[in-house]
Design a protein around this motif. Structure first.
Motif, PDB file in Angstrom:
ATOM      1  N   UNK A   3     -30.298  29.380  13.851  1.00 42.01           N
ATOM      2  CA  UNK A   3     -29.379  28.788  14.521  1.00 42.01           C
ATOM      3  C   UNK A   3     -28.344  29.355  15.551  1.00 42.01           C
ATOM      4  N   UNK A   4     -27.854  30.489  14.821  1.00 43.65           N
ATOM      5  CA  UNK A   4     -26.769  31.176  15.500  1.00 43.65           C
ATOM      6  C   UNK A   4     -27.373  32.116  16.628  1.00 43.65           C
ATOM      7  N   UNK A   5     -28.389  32.518  16.363  1.00 40.53           N
ATOM      8  CA  UNK A   5     -29.298  33.309  17.428  1.00 40.53           C
ATOM      9  C   UNK A   5     -29.612  32.318  18.611  1.00 40.53           C
ATOM     10  N   UNK A   6     -29.877  31.158  18.587  1.00 40.89           N
ATOM     11  CA  UNK A   6     -30.211  30.209  19.676  1.00 40.89           C
ATOM     12  C   UNK A   6     -28.992  29.705  20.289  1.00 40.89           C
ATOM     13  N   UNK A   7     -27.743  29.541  19.426  1.00 43.40           N
ATOM     14  CA  UNK A   7     -26.378  28.960  20.211  1.00 43.40           C
ATOM     15  C   UNK A   7     -26.016  30.340  20.874  1.00 43.40           C
ATOM     16  N   UNK A   8     -25.966  31.721  20.313  1.00 44.72           N
ATOM     17  CA  UNK A   8     -25.310  32.716  20.871  1.00 44.72           C
ATOM     18  C   UNK A   8     -26.057  33.471  22.052  1.00 44.72           C
ATOM     19  N   UNK A   9     -27.472  33.311  22.110  1.00 43.00           N
ATOM     20  CA  UNK A   9     -28.237  33.897  22.921  1.00 43.00           C
ATOM     21  C   UNK A   9     -28.726  35.313  22.400  1.00 43.00           C
ATOM     22  N   UNK A  10     -29.456  36.078  23.132  1.00 42.20           N
ATOM     23  CA  UNK A  10     -30.173  37.259  22.857  1.00 42.20           C
ATOM     24  C   UNK A  10     -29.420  38.509  22.784  1.00 42.20           C
ATOM     25  N   UNK A  11     -28.198  38.557  23.176  1.00 43.18           N
ATOM     26  CA  UNK A  11     -27.419  39.505  23.249  1.00 43.18           C
ATOM     27  C   UNK A  11     -26.529  39.835  21.933  1.00 43.18           C
ATOM     28  N   UNK A  12     -26.264  38.708  21.260  1.00 44.39           N
ATOM     29  CA  UNK A  12     -25.327  38.519  20.137  1.00 44.39           C
ATOM     30  C   UNK A  12     -26.100  39.440  18.950  1.00 44.39           C
ATOM     31  N   UNK A  13     -25.311  39.935  18.197  1.00 47.79           N
ATOM     32  CA  UNK A  13     -25.774  40.376  16.894  1.00 47.79           C
ATOM     33  C   UNK A  13     -25.420  39.617  15.732  1.00 47.79           C
ATOM     34  N   UNK A  14     -26.471  39.090  15.071  1.00 48.40           N
ATOM     35  CA  UNK A  14     -26.564  38.302  14.206  1.00 48.40           C
ATOM     36  C   UNK A  14     -26.924  38.902  13.000  1.00 48.40           C
ATOM     37  N   UNK A  15     -25.950  38.895  11.617  1.00 46.89           N
ATOM     38  CA  UNK A  15     -25.955  39.520  10.468  1.00 46.89           C
ATOM     39  C   UNK A  15     -26.174  38.404   9.478  1.00 46.89           C
ATOM     40  N   UNK A  16     -27.351  38.574   8.528  1.00 44.59           N
ATOM     41  CA  UNK A  16     -27.689  37.602   7.455  1.00 44.59           C
ATOM     42  C   UNK A  16     -27.700  38.500   6.206  1.00 44.59           C
ATOM     43  N   UNK A  17     -26.967  37.815   4.912  1.00 43.60           N
ATOM     44  CA  UNK A  17     -27.017  38.573   3.845  1.00 43.60           C
ATOM     45  C   UNK A  17     -27.850  37.725   2.707  1.00 43.60           C
ATOM     46  N   UNK A  18     -28.496  36.797   2.926  1.00 42.90           N
ATOM     47  CA  UNK A  18     -29.621  36.244   2.027  1.00 42.90           C
ATOM     48  C   UNK A  18     -30.973  35.748   2.705  1.00 42.90           C
ATOM     49  N   UNK A  19     -32.080  36.437   2.329  1.00 38.53           N
ATOM     50  CA  UNK A  19     -33.090  36.257   2.646  1.00 38.53           C
ATOM     51  C   UNK A  19     -34.241  35.982   1.488  1.00 38.53           C
ATOM     52  N   UNK A  20     -35.051  34.843   1.587  1.00 43.58           N
ATOM     53  CA  UNK A  20     -35.906  34.710   0.547  1.00 43.58           C
ATOM     54  C   UNK A  20     -37.254  34.617   0.813  1.00 43.58           C
ATOM     55  N   UNK A  21     -37.800  35.768   0.276  1.00 49.06           N
ATOM     56  CA  UNK A  21     -39.303  35.486   0.774  1.00 49.06           C
ATOM     57  C   UNK A  21     -39.929  36.212   2.016  1.00 49.06           C
TER      58      UNK A  21
END
Length: 347
Positions: free
Chosen positions: A67-85
């Motif tokens: 959702x953050x990627x879609x809202x911020x656009x392709x140039x933003x850096x998105x950091x995620x610290x929980x991934x399952x599977x």
């Protein structure tokens, strides 16, 4: 009006961002948007922050990262610290999301998915500095770096950051954590990785302790105007709450008024008899919080249809209410039901 509304002022949000950035410069701001941007609505928050020049966004899980990627656009850096599977890892890599890695198994999972997707994953290794929330133990750190070097040489990942959490329980504990963090980062540098970012501090430490800021500060609460329990005031911090929960008076009795908001809307029932609301300059004790209504002492001149501010707008803040029941302002906000409409100013 017959239902509560959460009013969110994005112009105040932008002012808070400017205040946080001025305080923590030259470190760059990573705006934390977990829990639907602390209940304020992730999409509107990210879009406005991106307009203000925020380049890094921290999201707890992949769903919110996308959702953050879609809202911020392709140039933003998105950091995620929980991934399952594997599928979530694949979704994150396809969306060019940076992944926080806190154990050796997850490192191998990311490498495996990156091979299958034929992409290079960007990762931030997390050192456990004593909080034990997640992270690679100091005694295992060198082994993790050696494995990351093999995988980077293979082309399936790039180690771009080192990060951790701290307890913020005492300066002494945090100083010990920082020593471990510095050693971990130094070892990664010595191993030849081209590191872009060190990030250790959240809102409170990034404000009070310059030595904890490094390259990035992960700030959520202060950007939303939420002060820490027992900490400096909003005025001292240079922040203002950006949200106000308002609810209508639905019934008036001899000594009480009933508001159209209750525990199913997210108000903690524990607030009853422990907290009060400020109504037209007067303090009104909360007598009861039921499923869909709240009973307060009768405000002067109250009538059905009047709006009462539960928190925000210069009245009691979310943290003020939280202090009455031994919790934090963030909990008051994230409990507010997503079914309550959000009304935005400054979109």
């Amino acid at each position: 009006m017959s239902a509560p509304v959460l009013h969110v002022d994005l112009d105040v949000f932008a002012a808070n961002i400017r205040s946080v950035r001025a305080r923590t410069a030259p470190a760059e701001l990573m705006l934390v948007v977990k829990d639907d941007a602390y209940g304020h609505g992730l999409d509107a928050i990210v879009r406005r922050a991106a307009r203000e020049g925020v380049r890094w966004f921290g999201a707890f899980d992949v769903r919110e990262s996308l959702r953050a990627r879609h809202a911020a656009g392709p140039d933003a850096r998105i950091f995620s610290w929980l991934t399952v599977g594997r599928e979530e890892i694949a979704q994150a890599l396809r969306a060019d999301i940076d992944l926080g890695v806190g154990d050796a198994v997850f490192l191998e999972d990311i490498a495996s998915v990156a091979r299958a997707e034929q992409v290079t994953a960007r990762i931030h290794l997390k050192i456990d500095t004593g909080l034990h929330r997640n992270g690679i133990r100091p005694e295992d750190w060198d082994g993790a770096l050696r494995r990351a070097r093999v995988l980077e040489d293979e082309g399936v990942l790039r180690l771009v950051g080192v990060w951790s959490h701290i307890a913020e329980a005492s300066d002494a504990d945090d100083d010990e954590a920082r020593t471990l963090f510095d050693r971990a980062f130094g070892a990664a540098e010595a191993a030849g990785f081209a590191l872009e970012a060190r990030h250790l501090s959240a809102s409170a430490a990034s404000h009070a302790r310059p030595e904890f800021r490094y390259d990035l500060v992960r700030v959520g609460a202060f950007c939303y105007g939420v002060r820490s329990v027992g900490g400096p005031s909003g005025r001292e911090l240079g922040i203002v709450p950006i949200a106000a929960l308002r609810a209508p008076i639905t019934h008036v009795a001899d000594h009480s008024a009933t508001l159209g908001v209750g525990s199913l809307h997210g108000l903690p029932s524990a607030l009853a008899r422990r907290a009060a609301l400020e109504v037209d300059g007067t303090t009104r004790r909360i007598a009861e919080i039921a499923l869909v209504h709240t009973v307060i002492e009768l405000p002067p001149g109250a009538k059905i249809g009047d709006e009462v501010t539960v928190f925000g707008d210069g009245a009691a803040s979310a943290t003020d209410l939280a202090e009455a029941i031994g919790t934090v302002g963030e909990e008051i906000l994230v409990r507010i039901s997503p079914l309550i409409p959000r009304n935005y100013r400054g979109l």
